[in-house]
Design an enzyme around this catalytic site. Sequence first.
Site, mmCIF file in Angstrom:
data_model
loop_
_atom_site.group_PDB
_atom_site.id
_atom_site.type_symbol
_atom_site.label_atom_id
_atom_site.label_comp_id
_atom_site.label_asym_id
_atom_site.label_seq_id
_atom_site.Cartn_x
_atom_site.Cartn_y
_atom_site.Cartn_z
ATOM 1 N N ASP A 65 35.998 -22.846 -17.681
ATOM 2 C CA ASP A 65 35.625 -21.555 -17.083
ATOM 3 C C ASP A 65 34.791 -20.844 -18.142
ATOM 4 O OD1 ASP A 65 35.409 -18.925 -16.300
ATOM 5 O OD2 ASP A 65 37.497 -18.727 -15.691
ATOM 6 N N THR A 125 20.545 -25.160 -2.583
ATOM 7 C CA THR A 125 21.845 -25.588 -3.132
ATOM 8 C C THR A 125 22.952 -24.932 -2.298
ATOM 9 O OG1 THR A 125 22.180 -23.694 -4.581
ATOM 10 C CG2 THR A 125 20.849 -25.499 -5.486
ATOM 11 N N PRO A 126 24.210 -25.267 -2.550
ATOM 12 C CA PRO A 126 25.308 -24.605 -1.831
ATOM 13 C C PRO A 126 25.294 -23.078 -1.982
ATOM 14 C CG PRO A 126 26.102 -26.609 -2.855
ATOM 15 C CD PRO A 126 24.689 -26.440 -3.336
ATOM 16 N N ILE A 159 16.311 -21.940 -4.293
ATOM 17 C CA ILE A 159 16.425 -23.399 -4.398
ATOM 18 C C ILE A 159 17.569 -23.843 -3.481
ATOM 19 C CG2 ILE A 159 16.671 -25.353 -5.976
ATOM 20 C CD1 ILE A 159 14.347 -23.580 -6.826
ATOM 21 N N GLN A 174 3.357 -12.552 -5.412
ATOM 22 C CA GLN A 174 2.766 -12.320 -4.076
ATOM 23 C C GLN A 174 2.410 -10.845 -3.950
ATOM 24 O OE1 GLN A 174 2.382 -14.841 -1.620
ATOM 25 N NE2 GLN A 174 3.001 -16.275 -3.215
ATOM 26 N N ASN A 194 24.315 -22.935 -17.104
ATOM 27 C CA ASN A 194 23.884 -22.909 -15.708
ATOM 28 C C ASN A 194 24.908 -22.282 -14.754
ATOM 29 O OD1 ASN A 194 22.501 -24.255 -13.171
ATOM 30 N ND2 ASN A 194 24.638 -24.935 -13.174
ATOM 31 N N TYR A 250 24.246 -9.303 -9.570
ATOM 32 C CA TYR A 250 23.636 -10.592 -9.941
ATOM 33 C C TYR A 250 22.376 -10.344 -10.783
ATOM 34 C CZ TYR A 250 21.586 -15.256 -8.958
ATOM 35 O OH TYR A 250 21.032 -16.513 -9.057
ATOM 36 N N LYS A 281 21.513 -11.500 -14.589
ATOM 37 C CA LYS A 281 20.369 -12.371 -14.885
ATOM 38 C C LYS A 281 19.375 -11.688 -15.823
ATOM 39 C CE LYS A 281 21.536 -16.061 -12.550
ATOM 40 N NZ LYS A 281 22.127 -17.204 -13.279
ATOM 41 N N GLY A 308 25.023 -28.344 -7.058
ATOM 42 C CA GLY A 308 23.689 -27.756 -7.090
ATOM 43 C C GLY A 308 22.829 -28.107 -8.294
HETATM 44 N N1 LIG Z 1 20.051 -21.752 -5.873
HETATM 45 C C1 LIG Z 1 19.186 -20.799 -6.159
HETATM 46 O O1 LIG Z 1 18.373 -20.397 -5.314
HETATM 47 C C2 LIG Z 1 19.154 -20.202 -7.534
HETATM 48 C C3 LIG Z 1 18.052 -19.418 -7.880
HETATM 49 C C4 LIG Z 1 17.994 -18.855 -9.135
HETATM 50 C C5 LIG Z 1 19.012 -19.073 -10.043
HETATM 51 N N2 LIG Z 1 20.079 -19.818 -9.666
HETATM 52 C C6 LIG Z 1 21.127 -20.007 -10.656
HETATM 53 O O2 LIG Z 1 21.317 -21.372 -10.883
HETATM 54 C C7 LIG Z 1 22.661 -21.603 -11.308
HETATM 55 C C8 LIG Z 1 23.272 -22.705 -10.468
HETATM 56 O O3 LIG Z 1 23.366 -22.248 -9.119
HETATM 57 P P1 LIG Z 1 23.400 -23.222 -7.865
HETATM 58 O O4 LIG Z 1 22.393 -22.732 -6.935
HETATM 59 O O5 LIG Z 1 23.389 -24.615 -8.311
HETATM 60 O O6 LIG Z 1 24.831 -22.812 -7.246
HETATM 61 P P2 LIG Z 1 26.111 -23.683 -6.896
HETATM 62 O O7 LIG Z 1 27.034 -22.709 -6.248
HETATM 63 O O8 LIG Z 1 25.727 -24.905 -6.159
HETATM 64 O O9 LIG Z 1 26.680 -24.115 -8.316
HETATM 65 C C9 LIG Z 1 27.264 -23.207 -9.201
HETATM 66 C C10 LIG Z 1 28.345 -23.914 -9.988
HETATM 67 O O10 LIG Z 1 28.872 -23.003 -10.937
HETATM 68 C C11 LIG Z 1 30.281 -23.177 -10.959
HETATM 69 N N3 LIG Z 1 30.958 -21.987 -11.479
HETATM 70 C C12 LIG Z 1 31.149 -20.790 -10.869
HETATM 71 N N4 LIG Z 1 31.863 -19.974 -11.672
HETATM 72 C C13 LIG Z 1 32.113 -20.665 -12.818
HETATM 73 C C14 LIG Z 1 32.800 -20.363 -14.019
HETATM 74 N N5 LIG Z 1 33.403 -19.185 -14.209
HETATM 75 N N6 LIG Z 1 32.829 -21.311 -14.985
HETATM 76 C C15 LIG Z 1 32.247 -22.508 -14.802
HETATM 77 N N7 LIG Z 1 31.614 -22.874 -13.670
HETATM 78 C C16 LIG Z 1 31.539 -21.954 -12.696
HETATM 79 C C17 LIG Z 1 30.645 -23.466 -9.513
HETATM 80 O O11 LIG Z 1 31.916 -24.071 -9.406
HETATM 81 C C18 LIG Z 1 29.510 -24.365 -9.095
HETATM 82 O O12 LIG Z 1 29.797 -25.730 -9.332
HETATM 83 C C19 LIG Z 1 23.376 -20.259 -11.200
HETATM 84 O O13 LIG Z 1 23.403 -19.619 -12.454
HETATM 85 C C20 LIG Z 1 22.496 -19.496 -10.234
HETATM 86 O O14 LIG Z 1 22.628 -18.105 -10.387
HETATM 87 C C21 LIG Z 1 20.172 -20.390 -8.443
#
Ligand SMILES: NC(=O)c1ccc[n+]([C@@H]2O[C@H](COP(=O)([O-])OP(=O)(O)OC[C@H]3O[C@@H](n4cnc5c(N)ncnc54)[C@H](O)[C@@H]3O)[C@@H](O)[C@H]2O)c1
Length: 251
Positions: free
Chosen positions: A63, A192-193, A190, A251, A90, A155, A159, A17
């Site tokens: 981790d 992503t997975p 966004i 909004q 991230n 969550y 955050k 992601g």
């Molecule tokens: N996708 C969205 O809509 C969105 C929106 C706002 C914020 N975010 C934030 O963006 C960040 C990335 O999310 P994403 O959407 O890419 O998700 P994702 O699930 O694609 O990626 C998250 C990654 O974090 C890793 N991870 C989980 N626990 C972990 C740990 N304890 N130590 C190290 N790595 C760990 C996972 O293995 C994964 O590779 C996150 O903090 C998420 O909360 C995402």
Amino acid sequence: MGRVDGKVALITGAASGLGCADAEILAREGATVVLTDVNVDAGEAAAESIRGEGGNATFIALDVADEEQWQQVIAHIRSEHGRLDVLVNNAGLVIMGNPEECSLEAFRKQNAVMSEGVFLGCKHALPLMHESGGGSIINMSSIASHLGYPIYFAYSAAKGAVRAMSKAIAIHCQMNGYKIRVNSLHPGAIDTPMLDQTTSELGLDNKEDLSPVVGLGQPEDVANVVLFLASDESRFVNGTEILIDNALSIQ
Ligand SMILES: NC(=O)c1ccc[n+]([C@@H]2O[C@H](COP(=O)([O-])OP(=O)(O)OC[C@H]3O[C@@H](n4cnc5c(N)ncnc54)[C@H](O)[C@@H]3O)[C@@H](O)[C@H]2O)c1
């Protein structure tokens, strides 16, 4: 010339992601990137793919909730690269449940990774970044820190902590004369997975249903902002929060 030439960047949760997109764009713009994640296979593959494109990338298992592992990773970067200029906190996961459904165990797990993980990253990276002459810390929060989403209760708590912590660390660095900037990012939905997971857990047919009004962003929409904050172009941007949500939150 790349926009982050010569910088060393550590990215957590970089196997997938947003973290993976951050690593790709930082490497493309000249940084040496250290990808970290708990998902070793995907993390190794992401680093390999960046190297295949001519980038300078390595992967280390981390981790973010484990303090000892943070110490080891920072020690490794010190010995391998001698400096650290950019930290992208991230890594994340989402455990859904409203305040009445959420167990204490789930709340703690969510916060151990996303709140404590960011704290540990900042704490252990600061000395090396300071020795490197300064740098930029980019903490991944969410619009969940601004809006009320009952189903994302734990969550949102994590955050919100990231948003507040980022400002406190920014001022700490400034008061101590460290040239380290700290900012938080607040994306909307966004693609992503993580979004696939929430779509399925909410029983929705399409991920687009998660954001019907403003649509979904793409990982590069966030990664481009990460690049700006990592670069010296943002040298006067500090202690702030950047919404990346296509105006969803107003909004
Ligand atoms: N996708 C969205 O809509 C969105 C929106 C706002 C914020 N975010 C934030 O963006 C960040 C990335 O999310 P994403 O959407 O890419 O998700 P994702 O699930 O694609 O990626 C998250 C990654 O974090 C890793 N991870 C989980 N626990 C972990 C740990 N304890 N130590 C190290 N790595 C760990 C996972 O293995 C994964 O590779 C996150 O903090 C998420 O909360 C995402």
